[in-house]
Design a protein around this motif. Structure first.
Motif, PDB file in Angstrom:
ATOM      1  N   MET A   1       0.827  -1.493   0.162  1.00  0.00           N
ATOM      2  CA  MET A   1       0.050   0.310   0.316  1.00  0.00           C
ATOM      3  C   MET A   1       0.424   1.110  -0.174  1.00  0.00           C
ATOM      4  N   ARG A   2       0.308   2.637  -0.540  1.00  0.00           N
ATOM      5  CA  ARG A   2       1.121   3.978  -1.158  1.00  0.00           C
ATOM      6  C   ARG A   2       0.033   4.725  -0.748  1.00  0.00           C
ATOM      7  N   GLY A   3       0.542   5.704   0.040  1.00  0.00           N
ATOM      8  CA  GLY A   3       0.247   6.838  -0.032  1.00  0.00           C
ATOM      9  C   GLY A   3      -0.828   7.182   1.343  1.00  0.00           C
ATOM     10  N   GLU A   4      -1.887   7.252   1.453  1.00  0.00           N
ATOM     11  CA  GLU A   4      -2.551   7.409   3.308  1.00  0.00           C
ATOM     12  C   GLU A   4      -3.340   6.547   3.713  1.00  0.00           C
ATOM     13  N   LEU A   5      -3.528   6.385   4.910  1.00  0.00           N
ATOM     14  CA  LEU A   5      -4.815   4.901   5.234  1.00  0.00           C
ATOM     15  C   LEU A   5      -5.094   5.809   6.135  1.00  0.00           C
ATOM     16  N   ASP A   6      -6.793   6.182   5.577  1.00  0.00           N
ATOM     17  CA  ASP A   6      -7.921   7.014   6.546  1.00  0.00           C
ATOM     18  C   ASP A   6      -9.129   6.604   6.022  1.00  0.00           C
ATOM     19  N   LEU A   7     -10.277   7.943   6.707  1.00  0.00           N
ATOM     20  CA  LEU A   7     -10.595   7.566   6.680  1.00  0.00           C
ATOM     21  C   LEU A   7     -11.518   7.265   5.098  1.00  0.00           C
ATOM     22  N   SER A   9      -9.221   6.730   1.995  1.00  0.00           N
ATOM     23  CA  SER A   9      -8.605   5.354   1.566  1.00  0.00           C
ATOM     24  C   SER A   9      -9.354   4.304   1.984  1.00  0.00           C
ATOM     25  N   GLY A  10      -9.507   4.293   3.431  1.00  0.00           N
ATOM     26  CA  GLY A  10     -10.010   3.090   3.696  1.00  0.00           C
ATOM     27  C   GLY A  10     -11.233   2.111   2.936  1.00  0.00           C
ATOM     28  N   SER A  36       1.993   7.484   3.991  1.00  0.00           N
ATOM     29  CA  SER A  36       3.015   8.813   4.978  1.00  0.00           C
ATOM     30  C   SER A  36       1.634   8.628   5.614  1.00  0.00           C
ATOM     31  N   PHE A  37       0.860   8.401   5.453  1.00  0.00           N
ATOM     32  CA  PHE A  37      -0.793   8.613   6.407  1.00  0.00           C
ATOM     33  C   PHE A  37      -1.424   7.704   7.589  1.00  0.00           C
ATOM     34  N   CYS A  38      -0.913   7.722   8.565  1.00  0.00           N
ATOM     35  CA  CYS A  38      -2.773   6.172   9.235  1.00  0.00           C
ATOM     36  C   CYS A  38      -2.950   6.985  10.313  1.00  0.00           C
ATOM     37  N   ASP A  39      -4.689   7.026  10.571  1.00  0.00           N
ATOM     38  CA  ASP A  39      -5.203   7.435  11.704  1.00  0.00           C
ATOM     39  C   ASP A  39      -5.925   6.374  11.312  1.00  0.00           C
ATOM     40  N   CYS A  40      -6.425   7.188  13.018  1.00  0.00           N
ATOM     41  CA  CYS A  40      -7.859   5.656  13.742  1.00  0.00           C
ATOM     42  C   CYS A  40      -8.429   5.299  12.824  1.00  0.00           C
ATOM     43  N   ALA A  41      -9.101   6.165  12.077  1.00  0.00           N
ATOM     44  CA  ALA A  41     -10.077   5.015  10.851  1.00  0.00           C
ATOM     45  C   ALA A  41      -8.705   3.693   9.199  1.00  0.00           C
ATOM     46  N   GLY A  42      -7.939   4.061   9.435  1.00  0.00           N
ATOM     47  CA  GLY A  42      -7.211   3.621   8.991  1.00  0.00           C
ATOM     48  C   GLY A  42      -6.663   1.745   9.716  1.00  0.00           C
ATOM     49  N   ARG A 117      -4.302  12.575  -0.989  1.00  0.00           N
ATOM     50  CA  ARG A 117      -3.378  11.355  -2.365  1.00  0.00           C
ATOM     51  C   ARG A 117      -4.107  10.396  -1.242  1.00  0.00           C
ATOM     52  N   HIS A 118      -4.683  10.069  -2.167  1.00  0.00           N
ATOM     53  CA  HIS A 118      -5.099   8.256  -2.424  1.00  0.00           C
ATOM     54  C   HIS A 118      -4.277   6.965  -2.112  1.00  0.00           C
TER      55      HIS A 118
END
Length: 127
Positions: A1-7, A9-10, A36-42, A117-118
Motif C-alpha cells: 500500500m502507498r499513500g494515506e490510510l484514513d477514513l 482511502s480505508g 505516509s499517513f495512518c489515522d484511527c480510521a485506517g 492523496r489516495h
C-alpha cells in the motif's frame, strides 16, 4: 500500500483487502512501507481485516511498515497483533531496537497539513 490510510482511502480499499483475504489460503501479508499517513480510521480497517481473518482461521501480518504505521501500532500496543507468530512468541526481544524521537511539544506526530492523496493497493500472493 502507498499513500494515506484514513477514513476515505480505508473505505476505498476495504473491499479489495477482504477479497485478497478470501482468495488467500491461510494468510495475507501486507507491505505498508509506502503508507505516509495512518489515522484511527485506517487502523480500524486493519483491525477489522485481522478480525475477519481470525474468524476464517487465517492471519494478517504486516511484512513491512513505514515509521508512521510502526509508531501508531506501537502507541496502542498492536504490533504483535500483525507480527508473524514466530517473531513475538519464540524469538527474544532485541535490545537494540530503534526508536523514534519524541515529538516536539504541541506537535502531532505523523499528521500532515496537506491531505487528499489516495492510497494505492497492489495485491499479490504471499511467497
Amino acid at each position: 500500500m502507498r499513500g494515506e490510510l484514513d477514513l476515505v482511502s480505508g473505505e476505498q480499499i476495504r473491499g479489495r483487502l477482504v477479497e485478497a483475504l478470501t482468495a488467500s489460503p491461510n494468510r495475507l501479508e501486507l507491505d505498508l512501507s509506502g503508507v505516509s499517513f495512518c489515522d484511527c480510521a485506517g487502523l480500524n480497517v486493519l483491525l477489522e481485516l485481522r478480525h475477519r481473518a481470525l474468524s476464517q482461521g487465517k492471519t494478517v501480518t504486516i511484512r513491512a511498515a513505514s515509521p508512521v504505521v510502526d509508531r501508531l501500532l506501537d502507541l496502542i500496543g498492536a504490533q504483535k497483533l500483525f507480527a508473524p507468530e514466530r517473531s513475538w512468541c519464540t524469538e527474544p526481544a532485541s535490545s537494540g531496537a530503534a526508536s523514534l524521537p519524541s515529538p516536539k511539544p504541541g506537535a502531532s506526530p505523523g499528521v500532515k497539513a496537506q491531505r487528499g492523496r489516495h492510497l494505492s493497493v497492489r495485491v499479490s500472493e504471499p511467497a
